[in-house]
Every structure is written in C-alpha cells, then in structure tokens.
Design a protein around this motif. Structure first.
Motif, PDB file in Angstrom:
ATOM      1  N   CYS A 248       0.888  -1.608   0.114  1.00  0.00           N
ATOM      2  CA  CYS A 248       0.009   0.224   0.262  1.00  0.00           C
ATOM      3  C   CYS A 248       1.597   1.140  -0.489  1.00  0.00           C
ATOM      4  N   ALA A 249       0.221   2.612  -0.920  1.00  0.00           N
ATOM      5  CA  ALA A 249       1.280   3.449  -0.860  1.00  0.00           C
ATOM      6  C   ALA A 249       0.361   4.374  -0.525  1.00  0.00           C
ATOM      7  N   VAL A 250       1.017   5.752   0.125  1.00  0.00           N
ATOM      8  CA  VAL A 250       0.620   6.864   0.304  1.00  0.00           C
ATOM      9  C   VAL A 250       0.962   7.706   0.081  1.00  0.00           C
ATOM     10  N   PRO A 251       0.794   8.932  -0.732  1.00  0.00           N
ATOM     11  CA  PRO A 251       1.798   9.958  -0.936  1.00  0.00           C
ATOM     12  C   PRO A 251       1.945  10.804   0.219  1.00  0.00           C
ATOM     13  N   ALA A 252       3.023  11.376   0.080  1.00  0.00           N
ATOM     14  CA  ALA A 252       3.208  12.289   1.088  1.00  0.00           C
ATOM     15  C   ALA A 252       2.526  13.918   0.728  1.00  0.00           C
ATOM     16  N   PRO A 253       2.825  14.464   1.846  1.00  0.00           N
ATOM     17  CA  PRO A 253       1.625  16.125   1.866  1.00  0.00           C
ATOM     18  C   PRO A 253       3.866  17.057   1.576  1.00  0.00           C
ATOM     19  N   HIS A 254       2.540  17.985   0.660  1.00  0.00           N
ATOM     20  CA  HIS A 254       3.464  19.800   0.501  1.00  0.00           C
ATOM     21  C   HIS A 254       3.931  19.754   2.132  1.00  0.00           C
ATOM     22  N   VAL A 255       4.924  20.177   2.437  1.00  0.00           N
ATOM     23  CA  VAL A 255       5.884  20.713   3.822  1.00  0.00           C
ATOM     24  C   VAL A 255       6.857  21.918   3.618  1.00  0.00           C
ATOM     25  N   SER A 318     -11.224  11.341   1.903  1.00  0.00           N
ATOM     26  CA  SER A 318     -10.699  10.084   1.101  1.00  0.00           C
ATOM     27  C   SER A 318      -9.286  10.289   0.520  1.00  0.00           C
ATOM     28  N   ASP A 319      -9.536   9.583  -0.309  1.00  0.00           N
ATOM     29  CA  ASP A 319      -7.208   9.854  -1.101  1.00  0.00           C
ATOM     30  C   ASP A 319      -7.610  11.468  -1.524  1.00  0.00           C
ATOM     31  N   ALA A 320      -9.436  12.040  -2.166  1.00  0.00           N
ATOM     32  CA  ALA A 320      -8.796  12.793  -2.870  1.00  0.00           C
ATOM     33  C   ALA A 320      -8.821  14.362  -1.860  1.00  0.00           C
ATOM     34  N   GLN A 321      -9.265  13.748  -1.066  1.00  0.00           N
ATOM     35  CA  GLN A 321      -9.147  14.864  -0.031  1.00  0.00           C
ATOM     36  C   GLN A 321      -7.798  15.174   0.500  1.00  0.00           C
ATOM     37  N   TRP A 322      -7.167  13.394   0.822  1.00  0.00           N
ATOM     38  CA  TRP A 322      -5.934  13.403   1.376  1.00  0.00           C
ATOM     39  C   TRP A 322      -4.358  14.448   0.162  1.00  0.00           C
ATOM     40  N   ALA A 323      -5.109  14.419  -1.090  1.00  0.00           N
ATOM     41  CA  ALA A 323      -4.675  14.465  -1.710  1.00  0.00           C
ATOM     42  C   ALA A 323      -4.536  16.439  -2.155  1.00  0.00           C
ATOM     43  N   MET A 324      -5.617  16.668  -1.668  1.00  0.00           N
ATOM     44  CA  MET A 324      -6.176  18.296  -1.921  1.00  0.00           C
ATOM     45  C   MET A 324      -5.137  18.845  -0.730  1.00  0.00           C
ATOM     46  N   HIS A 325      -4.938  18.078   0.672  1.00  0.00           N
ATOM     47  CA  HIS A 325      -4.493  18.629   2.220  1.00  0.00           C
ATOM     48  C   HIS A 325      -3.378  19.309   1.505  1.00  0.00           C
ATOM     49  N   GLY A 326      -2.924  17.676   1.316  1.00  0.00           N
ATOM     50  CA  GLY A 326      -1.545  17.830   0.597  1.00  0.00           C
ATOM     51  C   GLY A 326      -0.761  19.090  -0.401  1.00  0.00           C
ATOM     52  N   ALA A 327      -1.729  19.585  -1.708  1.00  0.00           N
ATOM     53  CA  ALA A 327      -1.339  20.430  -2.390  1.00  0.00           C
ATOM     54  C   ALA A 327      -1.145  21.730  -1.750  1.00  0.00           C
ATOM     55  N   GLY A 328      -2.622  22.005  -0.186  1.00  0.00           N
ATOM     56  CA  GLY A 328      -2.785  23.372  -0.278  1.00  0.00           C
ATOM     57  C   GLY A 328      -1.657  23.938   0.690  1.00  0.00           C
ATOM     58  N   ALA A 329      -1.069  22.402   1.604  1.00  0.00           N
ATOM     59  CA  ALA A 329       0.467  22.919   2.777  1.00  0.00           C
ATOM     60  C   ALA A 329       1.484  23.728   2.768  1.00  0.00           C
ATOM     61  N   GLY A 330       1.933  24.252   1.170  1.00  0.00           N
ATOM     62  CA  GLY A 330       3.231  24.465   0.983  1.00  0.00           C
ATOM     63  C   GLY A 330       3.937  24.076   0.472  1.00  0.00           C
ATOM     64  N   THR A 331       5.552  23.784   0.168  1.00  0.00           N
ATOM     65  CA  THR A 331       6.431  23.214  -0.169  1.00  0.00           C
ATOM     66  C   THR A 331       6.859  22.294  -0.009  1.00  0.00           C
ATOM     67  N   LYS A 332       6.546  21.109  -1.222  1.00  0.00           N
ATOM     68  CA  LYS A 332       7.316  19.959  -0.497  1.00  0.00           C
ATOM     69  C   LYS A 332       8.272  20.055   0.342  1.00  0.00           C
ATOM     70  N   GLY A 333       8.759  18.785   0.847  1.00  0.00           N
ATOM     71  CA  GLY A 333       9.684  18.925   1.681  1.00  0.00           C
ATOM     72  C   GLY A 333       9.733  17.190   1.678  1.00  0.00           C
ATOM     73  N   ALA A 334      11.396  16.854   1.723  1.00  0.00           N
ATOM     74  CA  ALA A 334      11.309  15.286   1.472  1.00  0.00           C
ATOM     75  C   ALA A 334      11.458  14.825   3.442  1.00  0.00           C
TER      76      ALA A 334
END
Length: 340
Positions: A248-255, A318-334
């Motif tokens: 199972c894979a889950v994308p990282a949010p943007h941070v 939901s997966d879509a809501q999780w993706a929206m959270h990530g996209a709105g959180a700022g600059t992606k970080g490792a």
C-alpha cells in the motif's frame, strides 16, 4: 483497506544514544551563526517523544554522562512524557554532543561522541525490565555503528527469528556513512533489516547501501523479504508499506520545510502509533506522514503535532481529500531519515 499484522498493545522501548545538540538560530550555516540554540538529538529518543505525543507509553533506554549535557538530555526527553527511569548515568564517560550545520544542499552534522556513555551500551541491557516488559523494542542502525558492544546489542536483540522473540523488534536502517569507517555497513545493515519484525528504510538510502538496481520499493521488498512489515520511504513522493505479499502506498503531503533532520524518526513513530492502536495501512502511513511534517516544520528534531481533531479528520479523509490537503500545505519537502 489492507489489514495490518500488529504487535500486542503495550509499551514501546527505544534504545540508543541521544546527544546534546547545538543548532544555529535562526537556521543558517554554522560559520555564519551568531547564536546557537541548545537542543537534544537522537533517533531513538525522537521516536519515543513522538510516540508519547500520540499517547503511546514510551520508554527511552540509554546512558548519559555525569555532566550538564547528560542532565539536559534526560530532562528534555522526560519532559515530552517519555519514561527515562532506565537511563543509566556513567561517571566515567561523557554525554555525546553534536553541532548541526545547515546549508544549501542539506544539513551536515559534526559529532563529538567518541567513547561517549552510550557507546558503552552492551547486550546485557536487553535483560533490563524496561526492555523485557516491552511490547515493542525500537532500534536503529546508528546504534550498531557506535562501538563493538553496541553492535553486539543489536545483534543479540535480533538473534532469534521473526516471531520467536519475547517482543516485536522495529528497526530503522538510519544509515550514517560517517559512523561506518570499517566499510561493513551494507552487509551488517542488510542482515539487521531483514531480521526485524518491522523495518523502515528510505529508497535513496537503500540505493546508496545496496545498489542502484533497487529502482523502487518493490525491488527493496524483494531484497528484504524477512520483515512482517517493511516500510520504504521515497523522499517527498510517497511511502509504501508491505505486509506479506500485499503493498500500500500513500503520497506525502506538501510541507514548508525548515530543516529535514528528524523527520524519518517522526514518520516511524506515527506509523508505529497507528499500528499499535489497530489502524489499517492507509491510516498508518498517513499518520507517519503527518508526524514527519511536524519535524520538517521546525529547526529541531521535535515539533508540535497538529490538533488531534485535524489529525483524525485527515486520517479519515478520502484519497482526493488527502491529496487536496497536500496540495494546499506549501512547499513539498523530503521525509528524510532521523537524527544521527
């Protein structure tokens, strides 16, 4: 959603060195810093502190010197709600110290830990009631690199095969090249990683250790079939959990990243916390990401978690809501490995 194998509920014991850490404030290269903030840094105590934040009973077992740094370390870790009663004070050896040196291409760390109190940890420690009564024992490859006695401790903890130990063993590879001067890291860490019940490793870390032929998480799983659960973290892209033959894979949010060190430890703590409370794979990976984000947003290793209500909302999204959270959180970080 995939069901996870999980250990029995109970306390988690984290074994390893924690040092006093001097960190530029604000986050600038060390040579340009006017002020240094005193903090503490250690992969295993990072995990314990975040577990305590998630209301999981956590112990940190180690040794510190009979010096101000040792008293600082013990106090700071205990203030996070971690049980430090089994931490030994060594009157002959000092507490380790490190300096963080942030730069354009990452953070370098300068150590003063040779012959430290924690480097004298040995297999006898595994007989301590703080260890034998644990539901889960968390170890890292950092401890194995500190000294022959520390490597013997990790070897003994993993001597019995998966399912044959009195407690579940979680192992974070946490490769620190500067600590492996004898060239044995690849062989030793592969053996340890494959013998643990739960193993965490970064994809880039696996490639650096074992070769670029490990092109993805699936390839790492083929190399490490032993753990009941293998979690492969692919930087700021995603994290993948393998439970038996399932994945199972889950994308990282943007941070918005202030400083990346400590995020891998936070991820492990979040994942283990979800595992111990019975969550499924998706929620466990999400809680790992959310906890890692708390470390990425601060200059030290331990940052505040989001409000509990927000965490629960995101875990149930939901997966879509999780993706929206990530996209709105700022600059992606490792989501990088933990502090050495």
């Amino acid at each position: 959603m995939t069901a996870l194998w999980r250990p029995e509920p109970g306390p988690v014991t984290c074994i390893g060195e924690t040092m006093a850490a001097l960190v530029p404030e604000p986050v600038v290269p060390l040579e340009t810093a006017d002020l240094l903030r005193v903090d503490v840094a250690g992969a295993e105590s990072n995990v314990a502190r975040y577990l305590a934040d998630h209301r999981v009973p956590a112990r940190w077992v180690s040794a510190v010197g009979d010096d101000p740094w040792g008293r600082l370390v013990r106090t700071r870790v205990a203030e996070s709600g971690v049980d430090t009663s089994a931490v030994r004070t060594d009157p002959q050896r000092p507490t380790g110290v490190l300096f963080k040196n942030p730069g354009a291409y990452g953070t370098r760390v300068q150590y003063y830990r040779q012959k430290s109190a924690a480097s004298a940890l040995a297999p006898e420690l595994l007989g301590d009631p703080a260890v034998t009564s644990a539901a889960l024992v968390h170890l890292t490859g950092i401890t194995a690199a500190l000294s022959p006695s520390c490597r013997a401790l990790v070897t003994e903890a993993l001597r019995l095969h998966v399912g044959g130990r009195p407690y579940v063993v979680s192992f974070d590879v946490n490769h620190r090249a500067a600590l492996w001067s004898d060239g044995s890291a690849a062989t030793v860490l592969a053996r340890f990683a494959d013998r643990a019940d739960i193993t965490f490793v970064g994809l880039d870390e696996a490639q650096a250790l074992w070769g670029n032929h490990l092109v993805d998480a699936v390839a790492v799983r083929r190399m490490l079939p032993g753990p009941r659960i293998l979690v492969v973290k692919d930087g700021d892209r995603e994290a993948t959990a393998f439970t038996g033959a399932e994945q199972c894979a889950v994308p990282a949010p943007h941070v918005r990243v202030v400083e990346p060190i400590g995020a891998g430890d936070a991820f492990a703590a979040g994942f283990l916390a979800a595992l111990l409370r019975g969550d499924d794979t998706v929620r466990a990976l999400r809680l790992g990401h959310l906890t890692a984000a708390s470390a990425l947003r601060v200059g030290g290793d331990h940052g505040p978690l989001p409000p509990r209500s927000q965490i629960e909302e995101l875990l149930a999204a939901s997966d879509a809501q999780w993706a929206m959270h990530g996209a709105g959180a700022g600059t992606k970080g490792a989501t990088r490995a933990g502090d050495p």
